[in-house]
Design a protein around this motif. Structure first.
Motif, mmCIF file in Angstrom:
data_model
loop_
_atom_site.group_PDB
_atom_site.id
_atom_site.type_symbol
_atom_site.label_atom_id
_atom_site.label_comp_id
_atom_site.label_asym_id
_atom_site.label_seq_id
_atom_site.Cartn_x
_atom_site.Cartn_y
_atom_site.Cartn_z
ATOM 1 N N THR A 172 4.473 94.473 45.301
ATOM 2 C CA THR A 172 5.336 94.064 44.187
ATOM 3 C C THR A 172 6.747 93.695 44.620
ATOM 4 O O THR A 172 7.479 93.083 43.852
ATOM 5 N N GLY A 173 7.133 94.104 45.824
ATOM 6 C CA GLY A 173 8.489 93.855 46.289
ATOM 7 C C GLY A 173 9.502 94.850 45.755
ATOM 8 O O GLY A 173 10.702 94.656 45.914
ATOM 9 N N LEU A 174 9.037 95.942 45.130
ATOM 10 C CA LEU A 174 9.937 96.924 44.531
ATOM 11 C C LEU A 174 10.211 98.124 45.433
ATOM 12 O O LEU A 174 10.945 99.018 45.050
ATOM 13 N N GLY A 175 9.605 98.180 46.605
ATOM 14 C CA GLY A 175 9.778 99.354 47.455
ATOM 15 C C GLY A 175 8.936 100.507 46.942
ATOM 16 O O GLY A 175 7.940 100.311 46.261
ATOM 17 N N ASP A 176 9.366 101.729 47.260
ATOM 18 C CA ASP A 176 8.621 102.917 46.837
ATOM 19 C C ASP A 176 8.547 102.948 45.313
ATOM 20 O O ASP A 176 9.563 102.862 44.625
ATOM 21 N N GLN A 177 7.345 103.040 44.765
ATOM 22 C CA GLN A 177 7.186 103.000 43.315
ATOM 23 C C GLN A 177 6.129 103.978 42.860
ATOM 24 O O GLN A 177 5.265 104.393 43.635
ATOM 25 N N SER A 178 6.182 104.307 41.584
ATOM 26 C CA SER A 178 5.188 105.160 40.944
ATOM 27 C C SER A 178 4.866 104.531 39.592
ATOM 28 O O SER A 178 5.744 104.413 38.727
ATOM 29 N N VAL A 179 3.620 104.108 39.428
ATOM 30 C CA VAL A 179 3.196 103.379 38.239
ATOM 31 C C VAL A 179 1.881 103.958 37.749
ATOM 32 O O VAL A 179 0.955 104.154 38.536
ATOM 33 N N GLU A 180 1.791 104.216 36.451
ATOM 34 C CA GLU A 180 0.512 104.614 35.869
ATOM 35 C C GLU A 180 -0.111 103.363 35.271
ATOM 36 O O GLU A 180 0.542 102.619 34.537
ATOM 37 N N VAL A 181 -1.363 103.123 35.597
ATOM 38 C CA VAL A 181 -2.051 101.896 35.213
ATOM 39 C C VAL A 181 -3.290 102.239 34.387
ATOM 40 O O VAL A 181 -4.022 103.182 34.712
ATOM 41 N N ALA A 182 -3.514 101.463 33.321
ATOM 42 C CA ALA A 182 -4.735 101.563 32.525
ATOM 43 C C ALA A 182 -5.371 100.184 32.497
ATOM 44 O O ALA A 182 -4.708 99.199 32.177
ATOM 45 N N MET A 183 -6.643 100.103 32.849
ATOM 46 C CA MET A 183 -7.359 98.831 32.826
ATOM 47 C C MET A 183 -8.221 98.794 31.566
ATOM 48 O O MET A 183 -9.077 99.652 31.356
ATOM 49 N N GLU A 190 -4.445 94.647 32.339
ATOM 50 C CA GLU A 190 -3.912 95.782 33.086
ATOM 51 C C GLU A 190 -2.581 96.190 32.465
ATOM 52 O O GLU A 190 -1.620 95.434 32.491
ATOM 53 N N LEU A 191 -2.538 97.378 31.898
ATOM 54 C CA LEU A 191 -1.324 97.913 31.297
ATOM 55 C C LEU A 191 -0.667 98.836 32.304
ATOM 56 O O LEU A 191 -1.328 99.699 32.880
ATOM 57 N N SER A 192 0.629 98.664 32.544
ATOM 58 C CA SER A 192 1.344 99.460 33.548
ATOM 59 C C SER A 192 2.578 100.099 32.948
ATOM 60 O O SER A 192 3.354 99.446 32.255
ATOM 61 N N GLN A 193 2.749 101.387 33.235
ATOM 62 C CA GLN A 193 3.952 102.107 32.844
ATOM 63 C C GLN A 193 4.641 102.574 34.126
ATOM 64 O O GLN A 193 4.112 103.416 34.850
ATOM 65 N N PHE A 194 5.810 101.997 34.404
ATOM 66 C CA PHE A 194 6.555 102.356 35.615
ATOM 67 C C PHE A 194 7.306 103.663 35.404
ATOM 68 O O PHE A 194 8.030 103.813 34.425
ATOM 69 N N HIS A 195 7.116 104.604 36.337
ATOM 70 C CA HIS A 195 7.898 105.830 36.340
ATOM 71 C C HIS A 195 9.102 105.635 37.258
ATOM 72 O O HIS A 195 10.199 106.060 36.929
ATOM 73 N N THR A 196 8.870 105.019 38.434
ATOM 74 C CA THR A 196 9.954 104.621 39.340
ATOM 75 C C THR A 196 9.530 103.335 40.030
ATOM 76 O O THR A 196 8.352 103.168 40.318
ATOM 77 N N PRO A 197 10.419 102.420 40.265
ATOM 78 C CA PRO A 197 11.799 102.407 39.783
ATOM 79 C C PRO A 197 11.854 102.163 38.279
ATOM 80 O O PRO A 197 10.867 101.741 37.672
#
Length: 155
Positions: A48-59, A70-77
């Motif tokens: 993604t080009g965002l570096g270290d990330q944490s994302v919860e994904v629901a397909m 694909e639904l994504s909720q970013f926790h970080t960044p």
């Protein structure tokens, strides 16, 4: 050597603020939750080009099994921009369109979940009844009900 080409469309992705609310809304629309997982670490950020990330994904998958959302909720960044209320003539405008049965009944159910009609429900050449709604979190969603069995026009 053969020219490379697209084989299939895998999915369309949308970033949301609340994954639970989005899954509930798209389930009401008729999609099925195929899976849900956390995606994190530097490897994901390289894509993604965002570096270290944490994302919860629901397909979510359509009833025919051919299309996925694909639904994504970013926790970080953290989220840095919000395009959910952009009008349909905005550059980079995002809308997903679904063919549905019984548009009026579905629209009534979705409005009970907070969906708002953008303009009007219109009849397109006696082929489709269609409309745009602002669904969960203000996402722009098109709904189209086929009115007859003739082949759809190509646009």
């Amino acid at each position: 050597m053969a020219k490379s080409k697209i084989v299939e469309m895998n999915n369309m992705g949308i970033v949301v603020q609340s994954l639970d609310n989005a899954v509930s809304f798209f389930t009401e629309l008729g999609l099925t939750l195929e899976g849900r997982a956390m995606v994190s670490g530097a490897w994901a950020g390289k894509v993604t080009g965002l570096g270290d990330q944490s994302v919860e994904v629901a397909m979510m998958v359509t009833p025919d099994g051919h299309s996925r959302l694909e639904l994504s909720q970013f926790h970080t960044p953290g989220i840095i921009e919000d395009h959910r209320t952009a009008p349909v003539n905005a550059l980079g405008y995002l809308r997903v369109m679904f063919r549905v049965d019984h548009l009026d009944e579905l629209l009534e159910r979705l409005q009970k979940q907070g969906a708002e009609l953008v303009g009007e429900v219109v009849n397109y050449e006696n082929i489709y009844k269609l409309c745009y709604i602002r669904g969960v979190e203000g996402l722009l969603i098109g709904l189209a009900e086929r009115l007859d069995d003739t082949p759809a026009p190509t646009l």
